[in-house]
Design a protein around this motif. Structure first.
Motif, short mmCIF file in Angstrom:
data_model
loop_
_atom_site.label_atom_id
_atom_site.label_comp_id
_atom_site.label_asym_id
_atom_site.label_seq_id
_atom_site.Cartn_x
_atom_site.Cartn_y
_atom_site.Cartn_z
N ALA A 1 0.83 -1.21 0.00
CA ALA A 1 0.00 0.00 0.00
C ALA A 1 0.86 1.26 0.00
N ARG A 2 2.07 1.18 0.57
CA ARG A 2 3.00 2.32 0.59
C ARG A 2 3.98 2.28 -0.59
N ASP A 3 3.76 1.37 -1.53
CA ASP A 3 4.62 1.21 -2.72
C ASP A 3 6.06 0.83 -2.37
N ILE A 4 6.25 0.15 -1.27
CA ILE A 4 7.58 -0.27 -0.86
C ILE A 4 7.87 -1.69 -1.36
N VAL A 5 6.82 -2.47 -1.52
CA VAL A 5 6.94 -3.84 -2.03
C VAL A 5 5.98 -4.01 -3.20
N ASP A 6 6.46 -4.65 -4.24
CA ASP A 6 5.62 -5.01 -5.38
C ASP A 6 5.49 -6.53 -5.44
N PHE A 7 4.56 -6.99 -6.22
CA PHE A 7 4.42 -8.43 -6.42
C PHE A 7 3.91 -8.70 -7.83
N TYR A 8 4.12 -9.91 -8.25
CA TYR A 8 3.51 -10.39 -9.49
C TYR A 8 3.01 -11.80 -9.24
N GLU B 1 2.39 -15.61 -10.66
CA GLU B 1 2.83 -16.61 -11.64
C GLU B 1 2.34 -17.97 -11.18
N ARG B 2 1.55 -18.63 -12.01
CA ARG B 2 0.97 -19.93 -11.67
C ARG B 2 0.23 -19.89 -10.34
N LYS B 3 -0.62 -18.89 -10.20
CA LYS B 3 -1.48 -18.70 -9.03
C LYS B 3 -0.71 -18.42 -7.73
N LYS B 4 0.56 -18.06 -7.85
CA LYS B 4 1.38 -17.79 -6.69
C LYS B 4 1.92 -16.36 -6.78
N LYS B 5 1.87 -15.62 -5.66
CA LYS B 5 2.42 -14.27 -5.62
C LYS B 5 3.91 -14.34 -5.29
N TYR B 6 4.66 -13.50 -6.00
CA TYR B 6 6.09 -13.35 -5.75
C TYR B 6 6.35 -11.88 -5.41
N PHE B 7 7.10 -11.65 -4.33
CA PHE B 7 7.30 -10.31 -3.80
C PHE B 7 8.72 -9.82 -4.05
N ILE B 8 8.81 -8.52 -4.36
CA ILE B 8 10.10 -7.86 -4.56
C ILE B 8 10.02 -6.46 -3.95
N VAL B 9 11.18 -5.92 -3.62
CA VAL B 9 11.24 -4.56 -3.08
C VAL B 9 11.12 -3.57 -4.24
N ASN B 10 10.30 -2.57 -4.05
CA ASN B 10 10.22 -1.45 -4.98
C ASN B 10 11.23 -0.43 -4.47
N ASN B 11 12.43 -0.43 -5.05
CA ASN B 11 13.51 0.43 -4.56
C ASN B 11 13.12 1.90 -4.56
N GLN B 12 12.45 2.35 -5.60
CA GLN B 12 12.04 3.75 -5.67
C GLN B 12 11.05 4.09 -4.55
N GLY B 13 10.12 3.18 -4.30
CA GLY B 13 9.14 3.41 -3.23
C GLY B 13 9.79 3.44 -1.86
#
Length: 119
Positions: free
Chosen positions: A56-63, A65-77
């Motif tokens: 919600a604070r744009d610090i972490v993004d996700f996508y 794939e095959r019904k599973k969420k994968y999380f990554i850091v949004n460096n800019q956020g």
């Protein structure tokens, strides 16, 4: 990891947010909720709430794939949130320096940040 957890607490997040970010930042790939749970020791339900907050604070993004969420850091956020917090701290120190009658504080403030307004 402890220093990042402390920093996230200062930003108004729970300490687990710092642990999650530390794990994501040091991971060479996006991580699923299951992987995050395994690496942090936190329950998936607890992590899920924290990840929603960070997203919600744009610090972490996700996508998904095959019904599973994968999380990554949004460096800019993350950098934006840190910058905003630093500006709030500096503004608060400026206000304090301008209203205090403590000459030692004003001197130290002036050495660290420049002249106090109104002097």
């Amino acid at each position: 990891m402890k220093s990042l957890a402390k920093l996230m607490t200062l930003l108004g997040f729970p300490p687990v947010a710092g642990v999650v970010l530390a794990v994501l930042l040091t991971s060479r790939k996006p991580l699923s909720l299951t992987e995050l749970s395994r690496k942090t020791g936190y329950a998936k339900s607890h992590l899920s709430q924290t990840l929603k907050l960070l997203h919600a604070r744009d610090i972490v993004d996700f996508y998904v794939e095959r019904k599973k969420k994968y999380f990554i850091v949004n460096n800019q956020g993350l950098l934006k949130a840190l910058r905003e917090h630093i500006h709030v701290l500096i503004d608060s120190l400026n206000q304090l320096a301008n209203i205090t009658d403590n000459p030692e504080f004003r001197r130290l403030y002036s050495e660290a940040f420049g002249d106090v307004e109104g002097e």
